[in-house]
Design a protein around this motif. Structure first.
Motif, PDB file in Angstrom:
ATOM      1  N   ILE A  71      19.947 -17.697 -34.887  1.00  0.00           N
ATOM      2  CA  ILE A  71      20.363 -17.033 -33.584  1.00  0.00           C
ATOM      3  C   ILE A  71      19.408 -15.484 -33.788  1.00  0.00           C
ATOM      4  CG2 ILE A  71      21.758 -15.763 -32.334  1.00  0.00           C
ATOM      5  CD1 ILE A  71      22.278 -18.621 -32.293  1.00  0.00           C
ATOM      6  N   GLU A  72      18.724 -15.169 -32.835  1.00  0.00           N
ATOM      7  CA  GLU A  72      17.759 -14.081 -32.683  1.00  0.00           C
ATOM      8  C   GLU A  72      18.509 -12.904 -32.002  1.00  0.00           C
ATOM      9  OE1 GLU A  72      14.770 -13.601 -33.986  1.00  0.00           O
ATOM     10  OE2 GLU A  72      14.545 -15.594 -34.811  1.00  0.00           O
ATOM     11  N   HIS A  73      18.968 -12.004 -32.793  1.00  0.00           N
ATOM     12  CA  HIS A  73      19.901 -10.810 -32.213  1.00  0.00           C
ATOM     13  C   HIS A  73      19.007  -9.825 -31.469  1.00  0.00           C
ATOM     14  CE1 HIS A  73      23.058  -8.118 -32.451  1.00  0.00           C
ATOM     15  NE2 HIS A  73      22.509  -7.291 -33.067  1.00  0.00           N
ATOM     16  N   MET A  81       8.565 -15.965 -36.714  1.00  0.00           N
ATOM     17  CA  MET A  81       8.192 -14.948 -35.403  1.00  0.00           C
ATOM     18  C   MET A  81       9.076 -14.107 -35.423  1.00  0.00           C
ATOM     19  SD  MET A  81       7.206 -17.819 -32.656  1.00  0.00           S
ATOM     20  CE  MET A  81       6.120 -19.338 -32.938  1.00  0.00           C
ATOM     21  N   THR A  82       8.693 -13.142 -34.985  1.00  0.00           N
ATOM     22  CA  THR A  82       9.192 -11.713 -34.914  1.00  0.00           C
ATOM     23  C   THR A  82       9.658 -11.393 -33.579  1.00  0.00           C
ATOM     24  OG1 THR A  82       7.522 -10.445 -34.269  1.00  0.00           O
ATOM     25  CG2 THR A  82       7.405 -10.674 -36.581  1.00  0.00           C
ATOM     26  N   VAL A  83      10.903 -10.597 -33.471  1.00  0.00           N
ATOM     27  CA  VAL A  83      11.644 -10.172 -32.250  1.00  0.00           C
ATOM     28  C   VAL A  83      10.424  -9.800 -31.210  1.00  0.00           C
ATOM     29  CG1 VAL A  83      13.236  -8.762 -31.133  1.00  0.00           C
ATOM     30  CG2 VAL A  83      13.832 -10.101 -33.414  1.00  0.00           C
ATOM     31  N   GLN A  84       9.709  -8.926 -31.921  1.00  0.00           N
ATOM     32  CA  GLN A  84       8.846  -8.441 -31.011  1.00  0.00           C
ATOM     33  C   GLN A  84       7.867  -9.330 -30.310  1.00  0.00           C
ATOM     34  OE1 GLN A  84       9.344  -7.485 -33.955  1.00  0.00           O
ATOM     35  NE2 GLN A  84      10.059  -5.239 -33.543  1.00  0.00           N
ATOM     36  N   PHE A  85       7.291 -10.199 -31.080  1.00  0.00           N
ATOM     37  CA  PHE A  85       6.498 -11.521 -30.390  1.00  0.00           C
ATOM     38  C   PHE A  85       7.448 -12.383 -29.292  1.00  0.00           C
ATOM     39  CE2 PHE A  85       5.386 -15.961 -29.953  1.00  0.00           C
ATOM     40  CZ  PHE A  85       3.941 -15.754 -30.028  1.00  0.00           C
ATOM     41  N   LEU A  86       8.695 -12.477 -29.747  1.00  0.00           N
ATOM     42  CA  LEU A  86       9.599 -13.302 -28.539  1.00  0.00           C
ATOM     43  C   LEU A  86       9.711 -12.251 -27.436  1.00  0.00           C
ATOM     44  CD1 LEU A  86      12.451 -14.111 -30.975  1.00  0.00           C
ATOM     45  CD2 LEU A  86      10.360 -15.388 -30.664  1.00  0.00           C
ATOM     46  N   THR A  87       9.826 -11.145 -27.579  1.00  0.00           N
ATOM     47  CA  THR A  87       9.913 -10.338 -26.309  1.00  0.00           C
ATOM     48  C   THR A  87       8.657 -10.392 -25.565  1.00  0.00           C
ATOM     49  OG1 THR A  87      11.591  -8.945 -27.630  1.00  0.00           O
ATOM     50  CG2 THR A  87      10.413  -8.014 -25.594  1.00  0.00           C
ATOM     51  N   ARG A  88       7.304 -10.152 -26.159  1.00  0.00           N
ATOM     52  CA  ARG A  88       6.085 -10.274 -25.539  1.00  0.00           C
ATOM     53  C   ARG A  88       5.809 -11.539 -24.791  1.00  0.00           C
ATOM     54  NH1 ARG A  88       3.962  -8.030 -30.320  1.00  0.00           N
ATOM     55  NH2 ARG A  88       3.088 -10.154 -30.817  1.00  0.00           N
ATOM     56  N   ALA A  89       6.525 -12.931 -25.382  1.00  0.00           N
ATOM     57  CA  ALA A  89       6.303 -14.176 -24.613  1.00  0.00           C
ATOM     58  C   ALA A  89       7.345 -14.109 -23.758  1.00  0.00           C
ATOM     59  CB  ALA A  89       6.816 -15.237 -25.581  1.00  0.00           C
ATOM     60  N   GLU A 136      27.375 -15.865 -35.612  1.00  0.00           N
ATOM     61  CA  GLU A 136      28.254 -16.841 -36.104  1.00  0.00           C
ATOM     62  C   GLU A 136      29.142 -17.445 -34.524  1.00  0.00           C
ATOM     63  OE1 GLU A 136      28.436 -18.524 -39.036  1.00  0.00           O
ATOM     64  OE2 GLU A 136      26.911 -17.014 -39.560  1.00  0.00           O
ATOM     65  N   LEU A 137      29.500 -16.612 -33.772  1.00  0.00           N
ATOM     66  CA  LEU A 137      30.063 -17.165 -32.604  1.00  0.00           C
ATOM     67  C   LEU A 137      29.049 -17.660 -31.668  1.00  0.00           C
ATOM     68  CD1 LEU A 137      32.343 -14.016 -31.786  1.00  0.00           C
ATOM     69  CD2 LEU A 137      33.152 -16.142 -32.225  1.00  0.00           C
ATOM     70  N   ALA A 138      27.656 -17.302 -31.621  1.00  0.00           N
ATOM     71  CA  ALA A 138      26.670 -17.964 -31.035  1.00  0.00           C
ATOM     72  C   ALA A 138      26.400 -19.121 -31.338  1.00  0.00           C
ATOM     73  CB  ALA A 138      25.245 -16.882 -30.981  1.00  0.00           C
ATOM     74  N   LYS A 139      26.408 -19.334 -32.728  1.00  0.00           N
ATOM     75  CA  LYS A 139      26.067 -20.773 -33.362  1.00  0.00           C
ATOM     76  C   LYS A 139      27.104 -21.854 -32.992  1.00  0.00           C
ATOM     77  CE  LYS A 139      23.611 -19.111 -37.284  1.00  0.00           C
ATOM     78  NZ  LYS A 139      23.988 -18.832 -38.996  1.00  0.00           N
ATOM     79  N   GLU A 140      28.256 -21.148 -32.793  1.00  0.00           N
ATOM     80  CA  GLU A 140      29.466 -22.095 -32.426  1.00  0.00           C
ATOM     81  C   GLU A 140      29.388 -22.704 -31.031  1.00  0.00           C
ATOM     82  OE1 GLU A 140      32.891 -24.272 -32.051  1.00  0.00           O
ATOM     83  OE2 GLU A 140      31.615 -23.880 -33.896  1.00  0.00           O
ATOM     84  N   MET A 160      23.853  -9.003 -20.691  1.00  0.00           N
ATOM     85  CA  MET A 160      25.218  -9.067 -19.874  1.00  0.00           C
ATOM     86  C   MET A 160      25.700 -10.773 -20.250  1.00  0.00           C
ATOM     87  SD  MET A 160      24.939  -7.289 -16.264  1.00  0.00           S
ATOM     88  CE  MET A 160      26.436  -7.845 -15.580  1.00  0.00           C
ATOM     89  N   ASP A 161      24.608 -11.629 -20.176  1.00  0.00           N
ATOM     90  CA  ASP A 161      25.038 -12.903 -20.432  1.00  0.00           C
ATOM     91  C   ASP A 161      25.370 -13.510 -22.144  1.00  0.00           C
ATOM     92  OD1 ASP A 161      24.845 -13.893 -17.802  1.00  0.00           O
ATOM     93  OD2 ASP A 161      22.747 -14.316 -17.820  1.00  0.00           O
ATOM     94  N   ALA A 162      24.625 -12.897 -22.726  1.00  0.00           N
ATOM     95  CA  ALA A 162      24.845 -13.192 -24.122  1.00  0.00           C
ATOM     96  C   ALA A 162      24.398 -12.126 -25.323  1.00  0.00           C
ATOM     97  CB  ALA A 162      23.583 -14.175 -24.334  1.00  0.00           C
ATOM     98  N   GLY A 163      24.870 -10.923 -24.798  1.00  0.00           N
ATOM     99  CA  GLY A 163      24.695  -9.704 -25.919  1.00  0.00           C
ATOM    100  C   GLY A 163      23.450  -9.717 -26.242  1.00  0.00           C
ATOM    101  N   GLY A 164      22.302 -10.127 -25.608  1.00  0.00           N
ATOM    102  CA  GLY A 164      20.879  -9.971 -26.119  1.00  0.00           C
ATOM    103  C   GLY A 164      20.421 -11.174 -27.095  1.00  0.00           C
ATOM    104  N   SER A 165      21.280 -12.119 -27.279  1.00  0.00           N
ATOM    105  CA  SER A 165      20.848 -13.239 -28.154  1.00  0.00           C
ATOM    106  C   SER A 165      20.214 -14.380 -27.672  1.00  0.00           C
ATOM    107  CB  SER A 165      22.126 -13.588 -28.846  1.00  0.00           C
ATOM    108  OG  SER A 165      22.776 -12.519 -29.804  1.00  0.00           O
TER     109      SER A 165
END
Length: 255
Positions: free
Chosen positions: A232-234, A1-9, A205-209, A244-249
């Motif tokens: 991780i979806e950047h 799934m694309t980032v655009q789809f995720l944003t629409r959701a 990588e930090l987000a995965k950790e 602010m919470d997760a750098g948009g990830s």
């Protein structure tokens, strides 16, 4: 799934909540002082609420409410919910425990996730879920602040990963520091696209950790119920809170 789809959701989910927010100040009239959480949850009812009744596979919300709560009222007053979760097609997201004293996401939201997974599977696709990474920026900024100090890292390797980055890739480290703290890099006036680009790989990588260490409460819901972290979806959540919470990830899971 694309980032655009995720944003629409995500946008669709926010619209689905607008009507309940408008009258969310109505007085709560039950259970707020109850201490019998086990009974409350064991008798609670899970409901599926469609945004469009003619499209059962489209944007929808799952809500957990105390037994006997009229559905029409629960659809209008979000403060009556014990927990809720959103979905669109085979994508599941925005799990939240509204009455936090009831317990963890993994426990309280489980019946909603089970219902959502059943619905999502009916599409013939493997269900996927997105988890917010609330607290990721704070975890990283705290690790930077306390660099070299003997502090409790909650079992996370984030401090050692940051130390390695600082020694091997200072540009990535400085970008990550800027994203986490919201303070522009030296010579920059804003935390802009270049900063997010330079810090992307290290941030992922930090987000995965962060997820693997059990620090994301929503990710734990999916991990403990059959979900597998697949990436991780950047910059998938460009809202102010998301940045602010997760750098948009966002963390992505497959079932």
């Amino acid at each position: 799934m694309t980032v655009q789809f995720l944003t629409r959701a995500f946008v669709a989910s926010r619209k689905l909540n607008e009507s309940s927010r408008k009258i969310g100040s109505l007085k709560r009239f039950f259970f707020a002082s109850s201490t019998d959480h086990t009974t409350l949850l064991s008798n609670a009812t899970a409901h599926r609420v469609l945004q469009n009744e003619s499209n059962p596979n489209g944007p929808r919300k799952y809500i957990l409410v105390p037994d006997g709560t009229p559905l029409d009222l629960a659809k209008k007053v979000d403060k009556l919910h014990l927990a809720r979760l959103s979905a669109d097609g085979s994508l599941i997201f925005h799990a939240k425990v509204v009455q936090r004293s009831l317990g963890s996401h993994a426990y309280v939201c489980k019946p909603l996730l089970e219902m959502a997974l059943t619905d999502a599977s009916s599409q013939g696709e493997a269900p996927q879920a997105l988890a917010s990474l609330e607290g990721l920026c704070k975890a990283i900024s705290d690790a930077i602040k306390h660099e070299g100090q003997d502090v409790d890292n909650n079992g996370s390797n984030i401090p050692s990963m940051l130390a390695a980055l600082k020694g091997n890739d200072v540009d990535s480290y400085e970008a990550i520091k800027s994203i986490a703290t919201g303070i522009p890099r030296e010579g920059h006036s804003v935390v802009g696209q270049g900063t997010y680009r330079d810090g992307e790989q290290g941030w992922k990588e930090l987000a995965k950790e962060y997820v693997s260490s059990g620090l994301s409460i929503e990710a734990q819901l999916y991990l403990t119920n059959g979900g597998k972290l697949i990436g991780i979806e950047h910059l998938a959540d460009m809202s102010r809170e998301g940045l602010m919470d997760a750098g948009g990830s966002l963390a992505k899971f497959q079932f």
